[in-house]
Design a protein around this motif. Sequence first.
Motif, PDB file in Angstrom:
ATOM      1  N   ALA A  39      -6.828   2.261  -0.797  1.00 43.39           N
ATOM      2  CA  ALA A  39      -5.954   1.078  -0.803  1.00 43.39           C
ATOM      3  C   ALA A  39      -5.283   0.933  -2.165  1.00 43.39           C
ATOM      4  CB  ALA A  39      -6.776  -0.166  -0.476  1.00 43.39           C
ATOM      5  N   ARG A  40      -6.041   1.163  -3.216  1.00 44.75           N
ATOM      6  CA  ARG A  40      -5.470   1.022  -4.562  1.00 44.75           C
ATOM      7  C   ARG A  40      -4.409   2.096  -4.825  1.00 44.75           C
ATOM      8  NH1 ARG A  40      -8.159   0.979 -10.650  1.00 44.75           N
ATOM      9  NH2 ARG A  40      -6.108   0.977 -11.627  1.00 44.75           N
ATOM     10  N   VAL A  41      -4.669   3.301  -4.339  1.00 45.00           N
ATOM     11  CA  VAL A  41      -3.711   4.399  -4.555  1.00 45.00           C
ATOM     12  C   VAL A  41      -2.446   4.187  -3.721  1.00 45.00           C
ATOM     13  CG1 VAL A  41      -3.379   6.881  -4.193  1.00 45.00           C
ATOM     14  CG2 VAL A  41      -5.484   6.050  -5.209  1.00 45.00           C
ATOM     15  N   GLY A  42      -2.586   3.473  -2.606  1.00 46.94           N
ATOM     16  CA  GLY A  42      -1.431   3.278  -1.726  1.00 46.94           C
ATOM     17  C   GLY A  42      -1.312   4.358  -0.673  1.00 46.94           C
ATOM     18  N   VAL A  43      -2.463   4.882  -0.233  1.00 50.69           N
ATOM     19  CA  VAL A  43      -2.459   5.902   0.820  1.00 50.69           C
ATOM     20  C   VAL A  43      -1.887   5.296   2.102  1.00 50.69           C
ATOM     21  CG1 VAL A  43      -3.999   7.261   2.312  1.00 50.69           C
ATOM     22  CG2 VAL A  43      -4.392   7.196  -0.166  1.00 50.69           C
ATOM     23  N   ASP A  44      -1.115   6.090   2.808  1.00 46.75           N
ATOM     24  CA  ASP A  44      -0.516   5.679   4.076  1.00 46.75           C
ATOM     25  C   ASP A  44      -1.578   4.986   4.948  1.00 46.75           C
ATOM     26  OD1 ASP A  44       0.692   5.471   6.515  1.00 46.75           O
ATOM     27  OD2 ASP A  44       1.263   7.593   6.669  1.00 46.75           O
ATOM     28  N   PRO A  45      -1.386   3.703   5.293  1.00 46.71           N
ATOM     29  CA  PRO A  45      -2.399   2.983   6.089  1.00 46.71           C
ATOM     30  C   PRO A  45      -2.709   3.668   7.415  1.00 46.71           C
ATOM     31  CG  PRO A  45      -0.769   1.470   5.212  1.00 46.71           C
ATOM     32  CD  PRO A  45      -0.260   2.836   4.919  1.00 46.71           C
ATOM     33  N   GLU A  46      -1.714   4.404   7.945  1.00 50.40           N
ATOM     34  CA  GLU A  46      -1.960   5.086   9.222  1.00 50.40           C
ATOM     35  C   GLU A  46      -2.948   6.232   9.072  1.00 50.40           C
ATOM     36  OE1 GLU A  46       1.708   6.294  11.026  1.00 50.40           O
ATOM     37  OE2 GLU A  46       2.556   4.272  10.960  1.00 50.40           O
ATOM     38  N   LEU A  47      -3.054   6.773   7.858  1.00 51.50           N
ATOM     39  CA  LEU A  47      -3.957   7.918   7.638  1.00 51.50           C
ATOM     40  C   LEU A  47      -5.373   7.485   7.283  1.00 51.50           C
ATOM     41  CD1 LEU A  47      -1.795  10.459   5.555  1.00 51.50           C
ATOM     42  CD2 LEU A  47      -2.451  10.619   7.948  1.00 51.50           C
ATOM     43  N   ARG A 101       8.586   5.522   0.220  1.00 43.55           N
ATOM     44  CA  ARG A 101       7.507   5.567  -0.773  1.00 43.55           C
ATOM     45  C   ARG A 101       6.506   6.688  -0.446  1.00 43.55           C
ATOM     46  NH1 ARG A 101       2.503   4.146  -1.448  1.00 43.55           N
ATOM     47  NH2 ARG A 101       2.277   3.307   0.651  1.00 43.55           N
ATOM     48  N   LEU A 102       6.313   6.919   0.847  1.00 43.22           N
ATOM     49  CA  LEU A 102       5.296   7.891   1.246  1.00 43.22           C
ATOM     50  C   LEU A 102       5.745   9.339   1.048  1.00 43.22           C
ATOM     51  CD1 LEU A 102       3.921   6.083   4.411  1.00 43.22           C
ATOM     52  CD2 LEU A 102       2.882   6.242   2.140  1.00 43.22           C
ATOM     53  N   LEU A 103       7.044   9.507   0.738  1.00 45.19           N
ATOM     54  CA  LEU A 103       7.506  10.878   0.446  1.00 45.19           C
ATOM     55  C   LEU A 103       6.789  11.427  -0.783  1.00 45.19           C
ATOM     56  CD1 LEU A 103      11.376  10.480   0.943  1.00 45.19           C
ATOM     57  CD2 LEU A 103       9.789  11.700   2.443  1.00 45.19           C
TER      58      LEU A 103
END
Lengths: 355, 338
Positions: free
Chosen positions: A180-188, A119-121
Motif C-alpha cells: 500500500a505504501r509503495v502504491g502497488v496496483d490494488p488489483e494485483l 501512474r502504473l506504467l
Amino acid sequence: MNMASWLGRSRSTALPPLLCRWDLDKTYLRSEFATLRQLWRTARERGEDKVEVPGVPEILKGLHAAADRRGRTIGLYFISASPPQIGKAIRDKLALDGVPYDGIVFKDQLDHLRRGRIRLLREHVGFKLVALLRGRLAAASGSRELLFGDDWESDPLIYSLYADILDGTLAVDRLAALMARVGVDPELRPEIERLAGDAGGTGGVERIFINLERRTPPAVFRLYGTRVVPTFNYFQTALVLAAESYVDADDVGRVARSLVERSGYTPRRLENSLADLVRRRLLAVDSAELLGAPLRDAGLLPPSGIASRRWFQRMRAAVQQRRRRLVSAIPRVARATPLDYEAILDRLAAARASA
Amino acid sequence: MPTIALDAMGGDHAPDAIVRGAALVSTTTDIETLLVGDVERVQAILDQVPYNPEHLAIVPATGVIDMGDDPREAVRTKKDASLLVAIRAAADGRADAVVSAGNTGACILGAAGHFTLLPGIRRAALASVYPRQTEHEGQDRMALLLDVGATVRCEADELVQFALMGSAYARRISKVHEPRIGLLNMGAEPSKGGPILVEAYRRLREQTGINFVGNVEGHDLVRGKADVIVCEGLLGNVTLKHLEGVSGALEDLAKAAAEQRLVWRVGLRLLSQGIDRVQALTDYTQYGGSPILGFDRLFIKCHGRSNAHAIANAVKVAAKAVRDRVPDEIRDALGRMR
C-alpha cells in the motif's frame, strides 16, 4: 521456453536446481528512456540495434555452462517491465548474443495505457512480485535462486521483498502494508498476497546482484543486508559468482576477455575493479589471488598488480593459516526478521524527492 | 589516459574533500587516479559517494604530513606519508603527475628529493594562478605568478628560466598563443630594481620565443598587462598573500556594511547577481591548483582549503598538462634559452 518445459529438463543431482532471474533494461540492455524521445527510439529498435551491458552475455553463458559441468539443472529467465510488443527485438538480440534462456515475462503496459492508469506504467513492484512468485511456484522444489537487477528503479526492494517472502520472515499483513505504501496496483495485491502465502517459507534466494549502472554509492545498499551484492561491472559480478562456485575461473576469463576485446577495458581497469571488490569485502583476498592468477597469465590483468601491493600482502598474511581455496567473502543470510523496509522506503522517497 | 597520484590525506579538508574529488573525476573522465592514503578511511568515504572503481586505485600510506609540520623534518622522518608515497609513485613511473593540497613546503621538498630537475634548470618554481582583468583579446581570466615561494632568493638566470617555464605552461594550459611575460619590479624603466632585476630585464629582452612586455608594477598585477609575472619567491609569496588578503578584506567590508545600514544591504542584494558572476569568473576552485615547474614530473599544488570541486579540477589540470607534454614544452623552451 516456459517454466514447465524447464522443469521437464530437471535432472536428479546432488546440487539443487538453480534459478537465475534477470531484469532486462539497464541490467542486460543499455536502454535509454530518460526522455520521451529515447523511449520512442528504444521502442522502435530492432534486435541488432540494441546494445548489451558489457560482459553480461558471457555471464549468462558462464552460468549455464558451469551448471552443465556440475550436472546441475539451471533455468535462466528475464522479467522485463517493457511491453510484450518489443518482445521480438529482445528475442532477436538474445539470439544474436547467443544467450541461452528459458523464458521472458513482459509487462502489459498497453493495458494500463488503455485504461488510463498512467501512474502504473512506472510502478513495477507489483508486476515483478507476481512474476517472481508465479515462477517460483512453478519451479522445482528446493530450487536456489540468483537475482540480477540494477540501481535505476526498485530492483533491490522488489528482490528483497521476494527473498523475505520466501524465507517466511515477511508476514502477509506486513507485506500488504508495504504494498500500500509503495502504491502497488490494488488489483494485483490480493494475488500477490495469495502467491506469497503459497510460496512463503520455502527459502531459496542466495544472492541479489545489483548492477550499479547509475553509480549509486555502495553504502546505500547496506539497508538491504549482505544478500544484496552491488557491483560496478560484470567482471566484478563474475568474480563473486566464481568465489561462490556458480561459475568457474575460465568463465571469469571469458567475461574479462570480452570486456578488453569488445568494450575498451584495459587490464588496469579490471585490476582496479578487482581491488575494489576486495576493499568492499565482497571478495576474499585468497579468492582474488586465485582467480586473478590465470587472468594475469593471460594478460587480462597487469602482471604485478594487486598481489604485489603491501596492503594486499598484509591482508593475505592474516589468512595464511587457512588452506588457499575459493571462499565467499560475503556472509550467508540467516535472518529471523525481514529487512527494515520502512527505512528502505524512506530512503527511496528521499532519493526521489532530491532527484 | 594519464594516471594521477593524489595525496588523499593532505589538506584542510582531507581526506573527505580529496576522495570526493577523485570520485567525481572517476565518474566523469577516463583519468586514472591513484588515491594515496589510509585504505580503510578512503574506501569508507568512497562508499558514500558515486564513483567508478575502474578509474580509481588506492595506494596505502600510513603517515600524514600535517599542515603545521616543519617541512624539512617531516620529509626526512615521515617516509610513509601519503604525500611522499604519491611522489614516489610518480618518480617510479606508476603515475604521470602528483596532486596534493597538503603542506606546501613538504610538497616542494618532496618533489625536489624524488624528481629530477630538467636539464639546465637551477631551481624549481611554484606558480600560482590568480584572477585579474583582461586587456587583450584571447587573454585568460587568470594570470600566472611565479615563483611564489619555492626559491626565496633568485639570480637573474633563474628569473629568466621562470619566465620560460611560465610561458610554456601558459601556452599549453591556458591556450594563450603568445603569453605576455612581465617582470615584477618597482618601476617600468629597465634600470629599476637593482642589479639582479636589471640583468634579468636585459636577458629577457634578448630571449626569442617569449613575448616579454617589460617590467610590471604592483598596480599592473590585476590588470591585463602580463599573463605571466615573474619574480623571486619571497616577493611572489608576499604579493600572493597580499592579493588574498585584500580580497578577503573587501568581502568583510561588504558584510559589515550590509549589517550596518539597510540601504547598503539592499544595494548589495541588487548587485548580488553581478557579484556572483564575478566570483564565478575568479573562483580558484575552477583552476584546481598551481604547478611546481622545473621537474621532469608534474606536480600540481592545490590550495589547502580545496573542496572536492577544486581537487577534481586540479586532477584534470594535471592530466591535461601530462597530455599536452608540459615538461617537454619547458625542456624545448630551455633549449632555446640565451
